[in-house]
Design an enzyme around this catalytic site. Structure first.
Site, PDB file in Angstrom:
ATOM      1  CB  CYS C  87      -1.036  -0.106   0.691  1.00  0.00           C
ATOM      2  SG  CYS C  87      -2.190   0.795   1.105  1.00  0.00           S
ATOM      3  CG  HIS C 195      -3.108  -3.744   3.692  1.00  0.00           C
ATOM      4  ND1 HIS C 195      -2.060  -2.750   4.281  1.00  0.00           N
ATOM      5  CD2 HIS C 195      -3.852  -3.109   2.753  1.00  0.00           C
ATOM      6  CE1 HIS C 195      -2.470  -1.504   3.604  1.00  0.00           C
ATOM      7  NE2 HIS C 195      -3.200  -1.615   3.026  1.00  0.00           N
ATOM      8  CD  GLU C 197      -0.573  -5.582   6.621  1.00  0.00           C
ATOM      9  OE1 GLU C 197      -0.229  -6.191   5.062  1.00  0.00           O
ATOM     10  OE2 GLU C 197      -0.742  -3.861   5.743  1.00  0.00           O
TER      11      GLU C 197
END
Ligand SMILES: Nc1ncnc2c1ncn2[C@@H]1O[C@H](COP(=O)(O)OP(=O)(O)O)[C@@H](O)[C@H]1O
Lengths: 602, 81, 233, 81
Positions: C87, C195, C197
């Site tokens: 991002c 994302h 994560e």
């Protein structure tokens, strides 16, 4: 304008010119309040002192109309052993076990969000997050209960997208997951949208920070954004009425938030807390420096000397009255011992945060401020912070209340759907109604994942955040309120709001613990509105006793009305719950085929 | 076809976090001698017809209603040289 | 010595804690790196996490790119160290010219947070070895300026050289050719708008799932490091 | 003190979602006759000293390195009249 042509209104000058006319009415100070200020000081206030009294004694800061009703939240609170800090501080704090405490509070930013939806909502989030930060906590989530006029009204098209973008823009930039809220449409909120924001934070139980200036000789440090001329319409009146004709220069009507500044301020404060470098801390919200200095001084040793000209400014033309009233965002004030000061500055420098010693804690019991060496303020801070006016506003039950309650739907007007066709039509009408319609357009603008601890968020009965990855300890939060019910019966309406939020928290598997509330009402000067307010407070207090959930803090927003037309009385209640293992949360969706459905209750 | 430019800037008294961020970055990049930076928007509006008074009046209305948020911003409309 | 994976924090970074957690869950040792510190502290790979560095003022990633740590990251990337930008980190990599193209305002103008379906197109980068080429995964996006853009020639070249790492199935932001992530020519530097994560844990990942499709980004790089004998298993 | 303006616009070959959104909104607000809108940035840089050639060269470098992303944007530096 340079300082050379600016003649400050000093204490000396005030003593020498008792008959000077002061524009106190333009600042919202009533005749008797002005007389009291003179009595307290034994002279006329300087214009800086008048500025301070006007903001500190305003409805917004002093709760002068609501105080007598809010008291019962504390006085008739249920006996609990988990309440670490109750109402009165920046936010309440509850013990959630494992050495951890949670602080949470809800606040309104209704009017600013009507004027400038994006910035109004954004700074609303910024303000409540600073309250949480001030308690010594890391903010970990936000919720945003919202009320708008009809979904198809032109003004709603202006206000709603801006408000939602503002809440998202600010909250996302702070890295705070948005885990719940409400979007409600009702004609009564046309021209008076409600933008309430709740923030929650977590801290070690032993590390609660309080807003007090203790220890004579300690430094008073202002840090964060520079002070600008934001939100000081009133002060300009003062400056221009009292002084040179070339004042005031143009002052902004709207505060603009800087979420990036607030994000670094959060990280900076948390590092400062981790090294235990402050003896007291306060955020600068409404009433800015006036509020921070008086509240810190009033709660601590009682005295403080401030050199106001040392405050870093964004606009060099600001005069002391304006600096004192400025509502510039993203500022904090800390009390720091001389030994800790170098390390404090180092951490600020690390985060590129401007920090300036502007004063010293004293034991004089006086709050004194100078402007380039001349004394412009010399007051007992408690008279500003705690001894503001208290009103017993008259109230009475509206004449129309009986008729409104009697106007119940009967079988003829609201017949139950007969048969599948009618049922289908009813369901379609309901899902298409703005209040029940899908809120994805709103929710997708909010980051609910950041920090990686969001166990439940949008679409669930309440939001849920994991506090500990090791044990699974977590908290749940829900906000609810129903203005229509509350208008029908304010006492019961407030209780229903609590009951709904309580149920939403319980439904996820968490145990409801404590309450925060945002009381959105019309004008307290209207006895019928005041009755609604009094009843809602009484209802909420009684319900909190029964459920064993104390009110830990909240916010009152009056004057939500257009002309004589007030909004529905809208107490919004936030309930915090605790769950010892978030892995055992219950979602609201059907998870597997063939599950048995049970209806519990009547 | 004519091009009309609308410059939209925050009013001078309004905080400009973007301009400030740039301003703070400049010295780190070795640029000195800059006192202030303000960041605003520039719209290039291509008109079907000529940029006569009537057209400019329309663009001004556009700026007032859509391109600028006049609560916090001010705008200027001009024909690109 | 276990693999050490650094996660850079710029002022305004938000997802650093999440990236550190993902590194830990993947089995590597997470190391925090600070934007002002040019020392990479001996890490074997680097993640530039999401957020709003410098408020995303000016342009996303534009100011962060000039921080001391980035000089070291750029140098290390040129020498082959695996670097993943997520991002805002992707935006920083583009601004640093480690990756081609740029990320601009979404077509819909709004910030979008949504679980999206992607196909992993390049399974031969340092960060995607654990996926199969063409594999479909679910990962959240959350961005306001996530529309990947580049000139046609660059796009053609990315396609031709297999450097499109991931593609959206339902392009949520108007990205050119639905590109969600790209790699440099060597395959050690990857930029990704979604994302991963945020998709490493059953409890907090996408719902109704799959919830952990993001984890292989982090285990892949670990495997790569072990295979190249940079670190011990 | 002198003011230098830096205009930054997306290169013509790059699609401009912001300009397009404005363009699409105009007819709905009753504005016709607009063929295209492009949205860029305008920086007002206040210099300590005069806007001489040396200063302008510095601002141009600033634009090249920081204010514009030359992969997708082009810029123009000029002294405000
Ligand atoms: N403004 C908002 N911000 C964040 N979450 C919201 C907002 N409005 C609604 N929500 C969330 O969307 C979900 C559905 O809301 P709502 O339709 O009001 O459901 P309910 O009637 O069950 O409270 C809830 O999880 C609620 O928290």
């Amino acid at each position: 304008m340079s300082e050379h042509t600016y003649q400050a209104d000093t204490v000396e000058r005030a003593e020498a010119s008792p008959e000077t006319e002061q524009p106190y009415e333009a600042l919202g100070v009533k005749d008797d309040e002005y007389a009291r200020i003179r009595e307290i000081l034994g002279r006329r206030p300087t214009s800086s002192e008048l500025a301070m009294y006007s903001v500190m004694w305003s409805e917004h800061c002093s709760y002068k109309s609501s105080k007598v009703h809010l008291r019962q939240f504390g006085e008739r609170a249920p006996e609990v052993d988990f309440l670490l800090v109750g109402p009165g501080e920046n936010a309440g704090v509850v013990d959630v076990g494992e050495d951890l405490a949670v602080t949470f509070k809800i606040e309104s930013h209704n009017h600013p969000s009507y004027v400038e939806p994006y910035q109004g909502a954004a700074t609303g989030v910024g303000g409540i997050v600073r309250d949480i930060l001030t308690m010594g906590a890391r903010p970990i989530a936000v919720l945003d209960p919202l009320r708008f006029g009809p979904a198809d009204a032109a003004d709603t098209h202006r206000v709603l997208p801006g408000v939602v973008r503002g809440i998202g823009g600010y909250g996302n930039s702070l890295g705070l997951p948005n885990i719940g809220g409400e979007v409600v449409f009702d004609a009564c909120y046309s021209g008076n949208p409600l933008v309430n924001a709740l923030s929650v934070g977590v801290l070690k139980k032993s590390e609660i920070k309080l807003a007090k200036a203790d220890g004579p000789g300690n430094h008073v440090v202002l840090f964060g954004a520079r002070t600008g001329g934001d939100g000081i319409g009133g002060a300009s009146v003062l400056a221009s009425a009292t002084f040179d004709a070339d004042k005031p220069s143009k002052r902004p009507s709207v505060q603009v938030g800087d979420p990036f500044m607030e994000k670094v301020l959060i990280e900076c404060c948390l590092e400062i807390y981790a090294e235990d470098l402050v003896t007291g801390i306060q955020d600068l919200g409404a009433a800015g420096l006036s509020c921070a200095t008086t509240e810190l001084a009033a709660a601590g040793t009682g005295g403080m000397d401030v050199k106001l000209d040392l405050a870093p400014l964004r606009d060099a033309t600001l005069v002391p009255e304006e600096i004192l009233m400025s509502e510039s965002q993203e500022r904090m004030m800390a009390v720091v011992t001389p030994e800790n000061l170098p390390r404090f500055f180092e951490i600020c420098e690390k985060w590129d945060v401007i920090s300036t010693v502007i004063g010293t804690v004293t034991d004089t019991g006086r709050l004194r401020m100078t402007w380039h060496g001349e004394t412009i303020v010399d007051v007992d801070p408690r008279t500003l912070a705690h001894q503001g006016p208290v009103y017993e506003r008259p109230y009475h039950r509206p004449d129309w209340q009986d008729a409104l309650q009697a106007d119940a739907p009967d079988a003829a007007r609201l017949a139950r759907p007969a048969g599948g066709e009618q049922l289908r039509a009813t369901v379609l009408r309901m899902v298409a109604s703005p209040n029940l319609a899908d809120k994805t357009w709103v929710l997708e603008q909010y980051d609910h994942r950041v920090r990686g601890n969001t166990v439940l968020a949008h679409g669930e009965d309440s939001g849920m955040i994991r506090l500990s990855e090791e044990s699974g300890l977590g908290i749940a939060l829900s906000t609810d309120g129903n203005g229509r019910y509350t208008k029908l019966d304010p006492y019961t309406g407030a209780q229903l709001a609590l009951a709904e939020a309580y149920r939403n928290v319980a439904a996820t598997g968490a145990t409801p613990l404590a309450v925060t509330d945002c009381l959105n009402f019309g004008s307290p000067e209207d006895p019928e509105v005041m009755w609604q307010f009094a009843e809602a407070c009484r209802g909420l207090t009684d319900a909190c006793q029964i459920l064993g959930t104390p009110v830990t803090g909240g916010n009152v927003s009056f004057y939500n009305q257009t002309g004589s037309e007030a909004i529905h009385p809208t107490p919004v209640v936030g309930v915090l719950g605790v769950i010892d293992d978030v892995a055992r949360r219950t979602r609201s969706a059907f998870e597997t085929e063939g599950e048995v459905l049970l209806l519990v209750g009547e | 076809m004519a091009r009309v430019v609308v410059d939209v800037m925050l009013k001078p008294e309004i905080l400009d976090p973007q301009g400030q961020a740039v301003n703070r970055a400049l010295p780190r990049l070795g640029f000195d001698g800059v006192v202030d930076v303000r960041q605003g928007k520039r719209f290039e509006v291509e008109l079907e017809g000529p940029a006569d008074e009537a057209a400019l009046a329309r663009v001004r209305e556009m700026a007032e209603r859509l391109l600028a948020n006049t609560v916090i911003e001010e705008y200027r409309v001009r024909v690109e040289a | 010595m276990p693999a050490r994976i650094g996660v850079v924090t710029f002022p305004g970074t938000q997802d650093d804690a999440d990236a550190l957690r993902a590194v830990r869950v993947a089995g590597a040792e997470p190391v925090s790196l600070w934007h002002r510190d040019a020392d990479l502290h001996g890490v074997d790979a680097i993640v530039l996490p999401g957020g709003f560095s410098y408020g995303d003022y000016l342009r996303c990633g534009a100011i962060a790119r000039f921080s001391p740590v980035m000089e070291s990251v750029i140098a290390a990337a040129h020498e082959g160290m695996p670097v993943l930008g997520i991002c805002n980190g992707f935006q920083v990599l583009c601004e640093s010219h480690l990756l081609p193209g740029a990320l601009i305002r979404n077509d819909g103008m709004l910030f979008v947070n949504r679980d999206v379906r992607l196909t992993v197109e390049a399974a031969d980068t340092a960060w995607t070895g654990g996926y199969k080429a063409g594999q479909e995964i679910v990962i959240p996006i959350k961005n306001g300026e996530g529309k990947f853009t580049a000139d046609e020639r660059t796009l053609d070249e990315l396609e031709a050289t297999g450097r499109v790492v991931a593609r959206y199935l339902d392009n949520p932001n108007g990205s050119a050719r639905a590109i969600a992530g790209v790699a440099n020519a060597a395959g050690n530097v990857v930029g990704l708008m979604p994302h991963p994560e945020h998709a490493i844990d059953e409890l907090t990942g996408p719902y109704p799932g799959p919830a952990t499709d993001g984890l292989p980004f982090f285990t892949s790089v670990l495997q790569r490091l072990i295979d190249s004998e940079l670190v011990n298993a």
